[in-house]
Design an enzyme around this catalytic site. Structure first.
Site: not given
Ligand code: PLP
Length: 421
Positions: A141, A236, A264
């Protein structure tokens, strides 16, 4: 009816599904979301006064737990000086310097989410190479930008089909899907699209199909394939960044990417994302270069204050990482023991862990999807009813923070042992 159920009823009238991000709706485990009221350290409390050990940690950002004093103080101080200026502030410079020191990127650009970081890094990769196609991995994702909402098409060498309504197939067609931990699938796509692939983007530890570690040589192999084909390698690190090590997966596995995305943890609980790389690549970004990217609230002073305070603690206390590894191993071993009677795979890297309810070792998307979701649902409710707040989906990670104690980890293990008796 609980207060959470009342709120969820009201929420569903004005928010699609009652939530602002789908997984929170708890649909796959057949329950309503607990509306949270407050958190402290490794604990959260819902609006009905129930207390839980928190294994979500806001889906990763809270590596130091909730309401860490230094972070809270930095935010309150920043708030008093103004919420936003849309002009440069000192905190952005300190943040960029710290991120460069910790991760080894030479320049960085702040954005507001992981989605935005990935979307911008892909644009930069395309701008830098003059190529259009992107290779991603099934089950990874990368946020919800159009070109990333694509999973494996049936023919490995054809362009992907969109995963979401509203993504034009022309856009999805530029996203090619390879299999995680399968270098041959990447090589096949590169050979079938010579000189056309701008970037290979990967979660260096896949954590959005549940936790799936890279097999030895996989990341090194991607590095080599990218070097040979002229595609850029994008890590990522929205989850792994600042979690596996101060320098993230690049440091942990000793492999350098051309571009790296963060999110995050970098915001300490505030909405922050970032992308970075070599000076040469990053100087292609506006206003220096032709790759346009901008943001009214990017580098927001309150968000920078939170992120900076958390990153400083991580940088100055490297023992946090050895402790997270020790506690992660304690939880892993305990869960394997507690669940020894049933078919499970406990996958873990550092403080990221998933219990898959399947007999097969999980090394990729297909094995992850072989999990018994009925059993997962029983697991989720067993944990929740014993005061443990874990992800309501088989395909997510559990996140440990420095605030979790050994006693709490033993409580989780004891609860796990009771669930399937
Ligand atoms: C969460 C996540 C994103 C998206 O970040 P948002 O802040 O939710 O937009 C991108 N990539 C990975 C690996 C993620 O885990």
């Amino acid at each position: 009816m609980t207060r959470s159920e009342q709120l969820f009823d009201a929420a569903q009238r004005v928010l699609p599904g009652g939530v602002n991000s789908p997984v929170r709706a708890c649909r796959s485990v057949g329950t309503y979301p607990r509306f949270l009221d407050r958190g402290l350290g490794s604990h959260v409390w819902d609006v009905d006064g129930n207390e839980y050990i928190d294994l979500i940690g806001s889906w990763g950002p809270l590596i130091l737990g909730h309401c860490r004093e230094e972070v809270e103080r930095a935010v309150l101080d920043a708030v008093k000086k103004g919420l936003s200026f849309g002009a440069p502030t000192a905190a952005e410079v300190e943040m960029a310097e710290l991120v460069c020191q910790m991760t080894g990127v030479e320049m960085v650009r702040m954005v507001n989410s992981g989605t935005e970081a990935v979307m911008s890094a892909l644009r930069l990769a395309r701008g830098a190479t003059g190529r259009s196609k992107i290779i991603k991995f099934a089950g990874c994702y990368h946020g919800h930008s159009d070109s990333m909402l694509v999973k494996a098409g049936s023919g490995a060498l054809t362009g992907g089909a969109p995963d979401s309504a509203g993504v034009p197939k022309e856009i999805a067609g530029d996203t090619l899907t390879a299999s995680y931990n399968d270098l041959a699938s990447v090589e096949g796509l590169l050979n079938a699209n010579p000189g056309q692939v701008a970037a290979v983007i990967v979660e260096p530890v896949a954590a959005n199909m549940g936790v799936v570690p890279p097999q030895p040589g996989f990341l090194q192999g991607l590095r080599k394939l990218c070097d040979e084909s002229g595609a850029l390698l994008i890590f990522d690190e929205v989850i792994t960044g600042f979690r596996l090590a101060p320098g993230g997966a690049q440091e942990y596995y000793g492999v350098r990417a051309d571009l790296v995305t963060y999110g995050k943890i970098i915001g300490g609980g505030m909405p922050v994302g970032a992308y970075g790389g070599s000076r040469k690549l990053m100087e292609l970004v506006a206003p220096l270069g032709p790759v346009y990217q901008a943001g009214t609230l990017s580098g927001n002073p309150v968000a920078m204050a939170a992120g900076l305070a958390q990153l400083r603690i991580l940088k100055n206390n490297p023992e946090i990482y050895t402790e997270l590894e020790r506690k992660g191993a304690l939880l892993e071993e305990g869960l394997k023991d507690a669940l020894s009677g049933i078919p499970v795979q406990v996958n873990r890297v550092g403080s990221l862990l998933t219990v898959f309810f399947t007999e097969q070792p999980v090394t990729g998307y297909d094995q992850a999807r072989s999990s018994d979701l009925t059993r997962f649902r029983q697991w989720y409710h067993g944990l929740l009813s014993r005061g443990i707040y874990a992800a309501p989906s088989q395909f997510e990670a559990l996140f440990l923070s420095s605030a979790h104690t050994d006693t709490e980890i033993r409580r989780i293990i004891a609860a796990a042992g009771e669930i399937f008796q």
